[in-house]
Scaffold this active site. Structure first.
Site, PDB file in Angstrom:
ATOM      1  N   PRO A   2       0.766  -1.239   0.000  1.00 34.94           N
ATOM      2  CA  PRO A   2       0.000   0.000   0.000  1.00 34.94           C
ATOM      3  C   PRO A   2       0.801   1.296   0.000  1.00 34.94           C
ATOM      4  O   PRO A   2       1.224   1.797   1.034  1.00 34.94           O
ATOM      5  CB  PRO A   2      -0.846  -0.104   1.272  1.00 34.94           C
ATOM      6  CG  PRO A   2      -0.664  -1.505   1.757  1.00 34.94           C
ATOM      7  CD  PRO A   2       0.683  -1.900   1.287  1.00 34.94           C
ATOM      8  N   GLU A   3       0.944   1.846  -1.173  1.00 36.89           N
ATOM      9  CA  GLU A   3       1.378   3.228  -1.322  1.00 36.89           C
ATOM     10  C   GLU A   3       0.172   3.986  -1.857  1.00 36.89           C
ATOM     11  O   GLU A   3      -0.911   3.413  -1.957  1.00 36.89           O
ATOM     12  CB  GLU A   3       2.571   3.312  -2.284  1.00 36.89           C
ATOM     13  CG  GLU A   3       3.796   2.564  -1.766  1.00 36.89           C
ATOM     14  CD  GLU A   3       4.999   2.696  -2.680  1.00 36.89           C
ATOM     15  OE1 GLU A   3       5.211   3.778  -3.250  1.00 36.89           O
ATOM     16  OE2 GLU A   3       5.730   1.703  -2.842  1.00 36.89           O
ATOM     17  N   LYS A  58      -0.988   7.720   2.555  1.00 31.61           N
ATOM     18  CA  LYS A  58      -1.246   6.293   2.705  1.00 31.61           C
ATOM     19  C   LYS A  58      -2.319   5.996   3.740  1.00 31.61           C
ATOM     20  O   LYS A  58      -2.528   4.842   4.106  1.00 31.61           O
ATOM     21  CB  LYS A  58       0.049   5.575   3.094  1.00 31.61           C
ATOM     22  CG  LYS A  58       1.187   5.755   2.078  1.00 31.61           C
ATOM     23  CD  LYS A  58       2.486   5.144   2.585  1.00 31.61           C
ATOM     24  CE  LYS A  58       3.637   5.498   1.661  1.00 31.61           C
ATOM     25  NZ  LYS A  58       4.942   5.048   2.211  1.00 31.61           N
ATOM     26  N   ARG A 252      16.532   1.281   2.384  1.00 27.32           N
ATOM     27  CA  ARG A 252      15.537   0.535   1.625  1.00 27.32           C
ATOM     28  C   ARG A 252      16.143   0.041   0.334  1.00 27.32           C
ATOM     29  O   ARG A 252      16.829   0.794  -0.362  1.00 27.32           O
ATOM     30  CB  ARG A 252      14.326   1.420   1.310  1.00 27.32           C
ATOM     31  CG  ARG A 252      13.630   1.995   2.516  1.00 27.32           C
ATOM     32  CD  ARG A 252      13.110   0.935   3.458  1.00 27.32           C
ATOM     33  NE  ARG A 252      12.209   0.007   2.811  1.00 27.32           N
ATOM     34  CZ  ARG A 252      10.939   0.240   2.565  1.00 27.32           C
ATOM     35  NH1 ARG A 252      10.394   1.373   2.933  1.00 27.32           N
ATOM     36  NH2 ARG A 252      10.181  -0.655   1.978  1.00 27.32           N
TER      37      ARG A 252
END
Length: 262
Positions: A2-3, A58, A252
DNA sequence: ACATTGACCTGAGAGC
DNA sequence: TGCTCTCAGGTCAATG
């Protein structure tokens, strides 16, 4: 998952399935609730109807239109909404379940339990209290504001784009995608980015997010030149064919094309 | 001020 | 087939 594009699609499905229907009961796993009890959740929504769904970055907000609080869902890394017909069983990692009086249920599945459900009296105050920047697709986020907010950061451009207090809604996948189409290397510093590159970045952000939503956030439905379809080491760059590179930026793992992105 | 790391959680999928 | 291991689209706190 979920972005921004994913959450926007959850919001739309929530609108289609959950509005204007009496909520018979609502339950949730304790560990998913932040700052509230299961009783608070029941009190806020049992017997009521959702009347609107709003998204900021978000976060998704479901409201009853009365003076009651908004239900705020953050999906973490693995959360999603699923609507169930009366005879359908809840999904495997169901963490919240709202049952409607006329049948059917809305489930929040979140395998890793990194999502959260909160209550908020007011969206504006919630956004401020959580220190969230403007939504990436907010019309009020014009180019000048976009530039001004990014200019206030000093790290890598990718980190700035992923920072929710700078702009809300972009995560690891879509920052990679945006930077790829803008031809900008994720490790570039903001100070080294020219005005015209900044304009490209702004335009590209809108284009990529719109295309992702249009494609239902499914990689295989996105345009063939999208990097998201080739997120693995040594996969060919969809633009030039040279192998894409896996690189870590601010902790990341991401992907970029060292040839196309300077 | 920024990057890095680990923690939070869990299990899908890869590799053997 | 089954086991182990790595890794994951988010965020936060602690550390360097």
């Amino acid at each position: 998952m979920p972005e921004l594009p994913d959450v926007e699609l959850f919001r739309r499905s929530f609108e289609k399935t959950a509005l204007d229907r009496e909520i018979k009961s609502i339950s949730a796993e304790k560990s998913m609730l932040e700052g509230i009890s299961e009783t608070d959740l029941e009190k806020a929504f049992a017997g009521k109807k959702f009347s609107s769904a709003i998204r900021h970055g978000k976060h998704m907000f479901g409201g009853t239109g009365e003076s009651g609080p908004w239900m705020v869902i953050h999906f973490g890394m693995t959360g999603f909404l699923v609507y169930l017909q009366t005879d359908q069983q809840p999904p495997k990692h169901c963490r919240m379940l709202a049952t409607f009086a006329d049948g059917g249920k809305l489930a929040f599945d979140c395998r890793r339990k990194l999502g959260r459900i909160r209550l908020a009296a007011d969206i504006k105050n919630f956004v401020r209290d959580m220190d969230l920047g403007p939504d990436a697709l907010d019309e009020k986020l014009d180019f000048e504001e976009f530039e001004r907010r990014l200019a206030g950061t000093r790290g890598a451009v990718k980190s700035a784009l992923m920072n929710q207090s700078v702009i809300s809604g972009l995560g690891n996948i879509y920052t990679d995608e945006i930077l790829f189409h803008a031809g900008i290397h994720p490790r570039r510093k903001l100070a080294d980015i020219s005005k015209s590159e900044m304009e490209t970045l702004y335009r590209t952000m809108h284009r990529v997010l719109a295309a992702a939503i249009e494609a239902g956030a499914e990689p295989e439905r996105m345009p063939a030149n999208f990097l998201i379809r080739n997120r693995q080491p040594q996969a060919p760059c969809p633009n030039c064919g040279s192998p894409v590179e896996k690189i870590a930026v601010s902790g990341r793992n991401g992907y970029c094309c060292p040839v196309c992105q300077k």
